[in-house]
Design a protein around this motif. Sequence first.
Motif, PDB file in Angstrom:
ATOM      1  N   HIS A 161      42.226  34.338  45.371  1.00  0.00           N
ATOM      2  CA  HIS A 161      41.055  34.683  46.194  1.00  0.00           C
ATOM      3  C   HIS A 161      39.778  34.719  45.366  1.00  0.00           C
ATOM      4  O   HIS A 161      39.812  35.037  44.179  1.00  0.00           O
ATOM      5  CB  HIS A 161      41.292  36.043  46.856  1.00  0.00           C
ATOM      6  CG  HIS A 161      42.462  36.026  47.803  1.00  0.00           C
ATOM      7  ND1 HIS A 161      42.331  35.675  49.126  1.00  0.00           N
ATOM      8  CD2 HIS A 161      43.789  36.265  47.610  1.00  0.00           C
ATOM      9  CE1 HIS A 161      43.530  35.721  49.721  1.00  0.00           C
ATOM     10  NE2 HIS A 161      44.425  36.070  48.816  1.00  0.00           N
ATOM     11  N   HIS A 194      43.292  38.661  43.323  1.00  0.00           N
ATOM     12  CA  HIS A 194      41.995  38.938  43.943  1.00  0.00           C
ATOM     13  C   HIS A 194      40.913  39.126  42.870  1.00  0.00           C
ATOM     14  O   HIS A 194      39.754  39.339  43.195  1.00  0.00           O
ATOM     15  CB  HIS A 194      42.077  40.168  44.844  1.00  0.00           C
ATOM     16  CG  HIS A 194      42.764  39.898  46.166  1.00  0.00           C
ATOM     17  ND1 HIS A 194      44.106  39.622  46.269  1.00  0.00           N
ATOM     18  CD2 HIS A 194      42.274  39.845  47.434  1.00  0.00           C
ATOM     19  CE1 HIS A 194      44.418  39.422  47.554  1.00  0.00           C
ATOM     20  NE2 HIS A 194      43.324  39.552  48.273  1.00  0.00           N
ATOM     21  N   ASP A 207      48.481  35.550  44.189  1.00  0.00           N
ATOM     22  CA  ASP A 207      47.728  36.376  45.142  1.00  0.00           C
ATOM     23  C   ASP A 207      46.662  37.182  44.400  1.00  0.00           C
ATOM     24  O   ASP A 207      46.341  38.314  44.776  1.00  0.00           O
ATOM     25  CB  ASP A 207      48.657  37.301  45.946  1.00  0.00           C
ATOM     26  CG  ASP A 207      48.162  37.554  47.354  1.00  0.00           C
ATOM     27  OD1 ASP A 207      46.991  37.229  47.636  1.00  0.00           O
ATOM     28  OD2 ASP A 207      48.935  38.092  48.166  1.00  0.00           O
ATOM     29  N   HIS A 237      47.878  30.523  45.127  1.00  0.00           N
ATOM     30  CA  HIS A 237      47.448  31.579  46.050  1.00  0.00           C
ATOM     31  C   HIS A 237      46.508  32.477  45.266  1.00  0.00           C
ATOM     32  O   HIS A 237      46.935  33.266  44.428  1.00  0.00           O
ATOM     33  CB  HIS A 237      48.664  32.363  46.570  1.00  0.00           C
ATOM     34  CG  HIS A 237      48.326  33.363  47.646  1.00  0.00           C
ATOM     35  ND1 HIS A 237      49.253  33.758  48.594  1.00  0.00           N
ATOM     36  CD2 HIS A 237      47.187  34.043  47.924  1.00  0.00           C
ATOM     37  CE1 HIS A 237      48.689  34.642  49.409  1.00  0.00           C
ATOM     38  NE2 HIS A 237      47.436  34.840  49.016  1.00  0.00           N
ATOM     39  N   HIS A 267      40.868  34.110  52.223  1.00  0.00           N
ATOM     40  CA  HIS A 267      41.255  34.448  53.594  1.00  0.00           C
ATOM     41  C   HIS A 267      40.280  33.825  54.586  1.00  0.00           C
ATOM     42  O   HIS A 267      39.058  33.909  54.393  1.00  0.00           O
ATOM     43  CB  HIS A 267      41.165  35.970  53.807  1.00  0.00           C
ATOM     44  CG  HIS A 267      42.200  36.762  53.091  1.00  0.00           C
ATOM     45  ND1 HIS A 267      43.524  36.749  53.456  1.00  0.00           N
ATOM     46  CD2 HIS A 267      42.108  37.621  52.052  1.00  0.00           C
ATOM     47  CE1 HIS A 267      44.199  37.573  52.675  1.00  0.00           C
ATOM     48  NE2 HIS A 267      43.368  38.109  51.792  1.00  0.00           N
ATOM     49  N   GLU A 275      43.939  30.800  53.023  1.00  0.00           N
ATOM     50  CA  GLU A 275      44.999  31.655  53.552  1.00  0.00           C
ATOM     51  C   GLU A 275      44.637  31.988  54.997  1.00  0.00           C
ATOM     52  O   GLU A 275      43.622  32.638  55.251  1.00  0.00           O
ATOM     53  CB  GLU A 275      45.156  32.931  52.715  1.00  0.00           C
ATOM     54  CG  GLU A 275      46.293  33.801  53.249  1.00  0.00           C
ATOM     55  CD  GLU A 275      46.597  35.037  52.401  1.00  0.00           C
ATOM     56  OE1 GLU A 275      45.829  35.340  51.474  1.00  0.00           O
ATOM     57  OE2 GLU A 275      47.609  35.700  52.717  1.00  0.00           O
TER      58      GLU A 275
HETATM   59 ZN   LIG Z   1      46.322  36.496  49.618  1.00  0.00          ZN
END
Ligand SMILES: [Zn+2]
Length: 258
Positions: free
Chosen positions: A10, A221, A219, A8, A36, A82
Amino acid sequence: MTIDSDFHSHVSRSSAHEMALAAQEKGLRVLGLSEHIFQMNEARPILEHMHLEGPLLTFPAYIEAIHAANQLVSVDVRLGMEVDFIPDKNEAIQAHLVGHPWDFLIGSVHEIDGLQFEHVKKWDREEGERLWLRYFELLRQAVGSGYFNLVSHPVRMRLKNPYLPSQLDEELEHLAAEAARHDVALEINGHDVLNYPSLVQRLARACALHKTAVSVGSDAHYPLKVAQAHAQSEAILREVGITKVRIWKKRTVEEYQL
Ligand SMILES: [Zn+2]
Ligand SMILES: [Zn+2]
C-alpha cells in the motif's frame, strides 16, 4: 532462488516512490503496488463505510505515481489494486476499474453482510463459527467472479475470531479447489504469517493438495514492512512442497521457481 517479488503493498501512508525504494533496498526484483480501491476519491462514495488509511488518491494520480516510481528505481514496479468484494456492490465497484492499465487485481473480503470483521471483536462461538463459514463462501464467490487475478488473505478472519469451525481444513481445501479450477491464485499474506502462522500453513497445505497457484504479498502499509515475513512465507511454502510463485504483468500470468 528466494522470493524476490511482493504483490500486495500500500502507498497511502507513504508514497509509491518510497515503497519502491524500500523494495530496491531489500533486493526485490518486482514490486506489485496494490492500494485499496476505497482510498480512491472516485470510488469513495460507494465505499465510504471503509476506514480510511491515509489521504484519498485519484486513479490518474495513483497510476502516474507508480509509473514515475518505476522510472526511478531498478525494481520492476507493477500496477495493481486491492479491490473489495461485496456482493451487492461489485458491479459499481468494478465499473471504476475499467479502462486502466492494471497488471494485477486483488480481490479481498473485508466485510461479511455489512460486518467489517477486522474491526469488531464481540461474538460467541456459534456466531464466530458461522462467520468463518460465511467468509469462506464469499471467498469462493470472489474466486469464481472472474474479476481477480488473486484473492488475498484467506485466513484474515482469524484476526479477531478464534472460533475456528471443526471443518476448517475442508473449507480451505474447497476454496483451494475452486481457485485452481478458475486459475486464480490464493495469497500467502505476510501480515497473516506474522500473526497466525499455523493457519497460513493449513492454507498452504490445501493449496499444495489442489495444485492451486499462490501469490506472496507482505500487505505492507509502510516502507519498512515491504517483504515482511518473506523468509517465513518461503519456509511455509517449501515445507508443503510449493516451489512456484505467481506474479502478473498486464494481467497475464508470470510464474517463477523458488
Ligand atoms: Zn492490503
Ligand atoms: Zn485486505
